[in-house]
Motif scaffolding. Structure first.
Motif, PDB file in Angstrom:
ATOM      1  N   GLU A 121      26.438  34.981  39.324  1.00  0.00           N
ATOM      2  CA  GLU A 121      26.953  34.923  40.607  1.00  0.00           C
ATOM      3  C   GLU A 121      27.665  36.176  41.085  1.00  0.00           C
ATOM      4  O   GLU A 121      27.494  36.666  42.295  1.00  0.00           O
ATOM      5  CB  GLU A 121      28.365  33.723  40.150  1.00  0.00           C
TER       6      GLU A 121
ATOM      7  N   LYS B 242      33.511  25.877  45.893  1.00  0.00           N
ATOM      8  CA  LYS B 242      32.518  25.812  44.605  1.00  0.00           C
ATOM      9  C   LYS B 242      32.961  25.597  43.349  1.00  0.00           C
ATOM     10  O   LYS B 242      32.563  24.732  42.561  1.00  0.00           O
ATOM     11  CB  LYS B 242      31.518  27.091  44.761  1.00  0.00           C
ATOM     12  N   HIS B 243      33.884  26.561  43.001  1.00  0.00           N
ATOM     13  CA  HIS B 243      34.655  26.480  41.610  1.00  0.00           C
ATOM     14  C   HIS B 243      35.522  25.255  41.394  1.00  0.00           C
ATOM     15  O   HIS B 243      35.337  24.583  40.433  1.00  0.00           O
ATOM     16  CB  HIS B 243      35.092  27.857  41.438  1.00  0.00           C
TER      17      HIS B 243
ATOM     18  N   ASP C  94      24.380  31.206  35.470  1.00  0.00           N
ATOM     19  CA  ASP C  94      24.920  31.077  36.992  1.00  0.00           C
ATOM     20  C   ASP C  94      26.306  31.823  36.819  1.00  0.00           C
ATOM     21  O   ASP C  94      26.696  32.320  37.822  1.00  0.00           O
ATOM     22  CB  ASP C  94      25.100  29.744  37.332  1.00  0.00           C
TER      23      ASP C  94
ATOM     24  N   TYR D 203      25.577  25.254  29.138  1.00  0.00           N
ATOM     25  CA  TYR D 203      26.843  25.369  29.617  1.00  0.00           C
ATOM     26  C   TYR D 203      27.962  26.018  28.595  1.00  0.00           C
ATOM     27  O   TYR D 203      27.717  25.826  27.385  1.00  0.00           O
ATOM     28  CB  TYR D 203      27.524  23.759  29.937  1.00  0.00           C
TER      29      TYR D 203
ATOM     30  N   MET E  98      29.438  25.130  35.298  1.00  0.00           N
ATOM     31  CA  MET E  98      28.318  26.059  35.588  1.00  0.00           C
ATOM     32  C   MET E  98      27.408  26.349  34.488  1.00  0.00           C
ATOM     33  O   MET E  98      28.187  26.606  33.369  1.00  0.00           O
ATOM     34  CB  MET E  98      28.965  27.253  36.418  1.00  0.00           C
TER      35      MET E  98
END
Lengths: 334, 323
Positions: free
Chosen positions: B118, A249-250, B114, B152, B110
């Motif tokens: 997370e 994901k990252h 988010d 962002y 991201m």
């Protein structure tokens, strides 16, 4: 975004002019006489001359080029001098075969290449890393005609697992709807045809996938190594995320931009028809069409074909460039 | 007072290897070499030292973002080093980190919301709408606004990004936050804002900080106690007032004398250290500092000094100073 696309489309004009000149000159500079190729060895000089006159081959080069471009501007891509059918129709008939093969090859290349690249980067200098990177190097270096022939020998001739040529076996029928045989057989529920199609598709797509797969794997590895060193990866770990979440994901999302670039370039190349692969596996696609046209001095097909292929290539790259801004929010297209 | 974190004899040695086919270890960089201290609930421990002295490595070893070579880390009664990866992920909820570089430590792909959300979802602190509300609250707490969640990281300035980093660390309601030079990448005018914010948050959320820095005035401002590191070891540790008024170790004295005084007429004795920090690769025997120490005696070249108690809560590692 719209402005960007319009700008890019305007930028296509010089590209097309350049490509058209090269395509035009290439076919006229190589030895061999189209008239002779059409009429055969025993044709009389008179017949040859009148055919040359009819095809406009006696005119000076710049006049011929002007005529060629004039037709293209009117959307006329000419007719094959061998079959007398429009070039564009010849292409349309072969294109689904090439597209199906390219998509299959690209799927294999992307899935295997990215996975191998990610694992190699995460376990840098491990046995897996070394083996897969040496494998990738071999993959880029292997001549495709040799690899294709070896595969045919092993899987078709010795083991009989797969079929070595064409898209379907003789005797298997399939109603063409989209002309993508995998799709067609799924739509019509023709399982025998599906199985047969896959048996034909596997080998050429693997042969075609080797080079993109190797390039994607190497690019993924180096891009991932770069990203895994970044601070935000440490941040992600500090959050308490699972290792796989951190990696896919990252890290992978951030490493994806250069991977996307090579994917686009590779796919563009495949779409132009893989001449060698299609020839070895008798795959009725664009690459084979071009090969035959060159052998028969079918100059309208070659000239216009090169132009059409370049257009496809340029458009795929445009799409990739547009995709950038979706993949990376920092990129704004202007 | 109760110690929230106990670090004992923490070591991190990086091997240096050579060779193409068979790698041979040719040396050992002792980045952290036997560090020990306690951090009490609600306090701020400042960790100072020059670049490369092992401050950041110490911080990361405590959180096991890099695996220590040796030593013990007890957090809230749990020996962190014995935890498996699953238990370790769980305990990360209680120990967070704010990183040095706010430009590099936020995922550029991201949205800020988010990034903060997370860990909230991950540790099951809140979900759905509640989680979004919590993100807004956190942004508000660090002086940003709820609508910033949709942006962002690259759309923010350095100071704002560090606020995002702090909000992210706060999101899981941690007990301990290791701040790894959180302001050194920021403009001086912004540094004060961020430090004041951190002080307010400490009070508001009952946080414990380990504050790593190379800037003594910053550390002075925020710390309750200060530990001075040199080449992987703590050379002096004391309450901040005691340390600044009554430094015992020659290295601390030199560091303190280097703080600029905003008065052109001020007369100040500056202790200039000779040379650079020696290479941590195969350091000489004895006291690490003897190569640069103006007071070094033969004993310093042979025997490494222990960290000795010099009085209440003040300890130093030097042969020449005694209680």
């Amino acid at each position: 975004m719209t402005r960007y696309i319009i700008k890019r489309l305007i930028g296509l004009i010089p590209v097309i002019i350049g490509v058209s000149i090269i395509a035009f000159l290439l076919i006229h500079l190589i030895p061999g006489d189209p008239a002779r190729a059409i009429l055969g060895e025993r044709a009389t000089e008179q017949a040859l001359n009148s055919l040359r006159e009819q095809l406009g081959l006696n005119d000076p080069l710049h006049v011929q080029y002007g005529r060629f471009m004039g037709q293209i501007l009117q959307g006329d891509f000419g007719r094959s001098v061998i079959t007398n059918s429009p070039v564009i129709e010849e292409f349309a008939a072969r294109f689904p075969a090439t597209l199906e093969l390219s998509v299959a090859a690209m799927l294999i290349a992307v899935v295997v290449g990215i996975l191998a690249g990610v694992i190699s980067a995460v376990r840098q200098y491990s046995v897996f890393d070394n083996v897969s990177m040496v494998g990738a190097l071999i993959g880029v270096s292997l001549p495709i005609f040799w690899l294709g022939l070896m595969m045919q020998w092993l899987f078709a001739f010795k083991l009989g697992l797969l079929d070595a040529s064409a898209r379907l076996s003789v005797g298997i029928s399939l109603d063409p709807i989209t002309n993508f045989y995998v799709l067609d057989s799924l739509i019509t529920g023709n399982w025998a045809a599906l199985k047969d199609t896959l048996r034909h598709l596997v080998m050429p797509s693997f042969a075609l996938a080797t080079i993109p797969m190797a390039i994607i794997a190497r690019m993924t590895r180096s891009s991932m190594l770069e990203v895994l060193k970044q601070d935000y990866i440490r941040t992600a770990r500090a959050k308490g995320l699972k290792n796989n979440t951190v990696i896919f994901k990252h890290a992978l999302k951030n490493a994806f931009l250069p991977i996307l670039t090579v994917m686009g370039l590779q796919f563009g190349t495949l779409m132009g028809g893989a001449v060698l692969t299609e020839t070895i596996f008798s795959w009725p696609g664009i690459g084979r069409l071009m090969y035959e046209a060159i052998m028969q001095r079918d100059f309208p097909v070659v000239q216009n074909g090169i132009l059409i292929i370049s257009l496809i290539f340029v458009f795929i790259n445009l799409i990739v460039d547009i995709l950038y801004s979706f993949v990376d929010p920092r990129i704004r297209l202007e | 007072m109760e110690a929230l974190l106990k670090v004992r004899n923490l070591k991190k040695h990086f091997p240096v290897t050579k060779g193409i086919i068979r790698e041979k270890q040719v040396g050992l960089v002792k980045a952290v070499d036997g560090v020990g201290f306690d951090v009490y609930k609600g306090e701020t421990l400042g960790l100072v030292g020059e670049s490369g002295c092992g401050k950041s490595t110490t911080g990361r070893c405590i959180l096991r973002l890099i695996e220590p070579t040796e030593g013990e880390v007890h957090f809230d009664g749990v020996n962190v080093r014995t935890l498996d990866s699953r238990a370790m992920r769980r305990i990360r909820k209680d120990m967070q980190m704010v990183f040095q570089d706010p430009y590099a430590s936020l995922n550029p792909r991201m949205k800020v919301g988010d990034i903060i959300m997370e860990p909230i979802l991950l540790h099951g602190i809140a979900r759905g709408k509640e989680a979004r509300e919590r993100v807004n609250e956190l942004l508000d707490v660090v002086g940003l606004a709820g609508y910033h969640a949709e942006r962002y990281a690259h759309e923010f300035s350095g100071g704002q990004r560090q606020r995002i980093g702090i909000a992210r660390a706060l999101a899981v309601e941690p007990k301990l936050i290791v701040c790894d030079e959180p302001v050194s990448a920021l403009d001086v005018s912004i540094q004060a804002q961020v430090i004041n914010l951190m002080e307010d948050l400490q009070e508001q959320f009952d946080l414990t900080f380990i504050f790593i820095a190379h800037d003594l005035s910053v550390v002075h401002h925020i710390s309750d106690r200060v530990a001075v590191m040199y080449l992987g070891r703590i050379v002096e540790m004391a309450g901040y007032r005691e340390l600044y008024q009554n430094p015992r170790h020659p290295y601390t004295k030199a560091l303190l004398s280097a703080i600029p005084v905003p008065d052109p007429n001020a007369k100040k004795e500056k202790i200039m250290l000779k040379g650079d920090v020696i290479s941590p690769l195969n350091p000489p025997p004895g006291c690490n500092f003897h190569t640069r120490c103006p007071y070094a005696v033969p004993r310093c070249r042979e025997e490494a000094p222990e960290l000795k108690e010099m009085g209440t809560g003040h300890s130093a590692a030097c042969h020449l100073v005694n209680p």
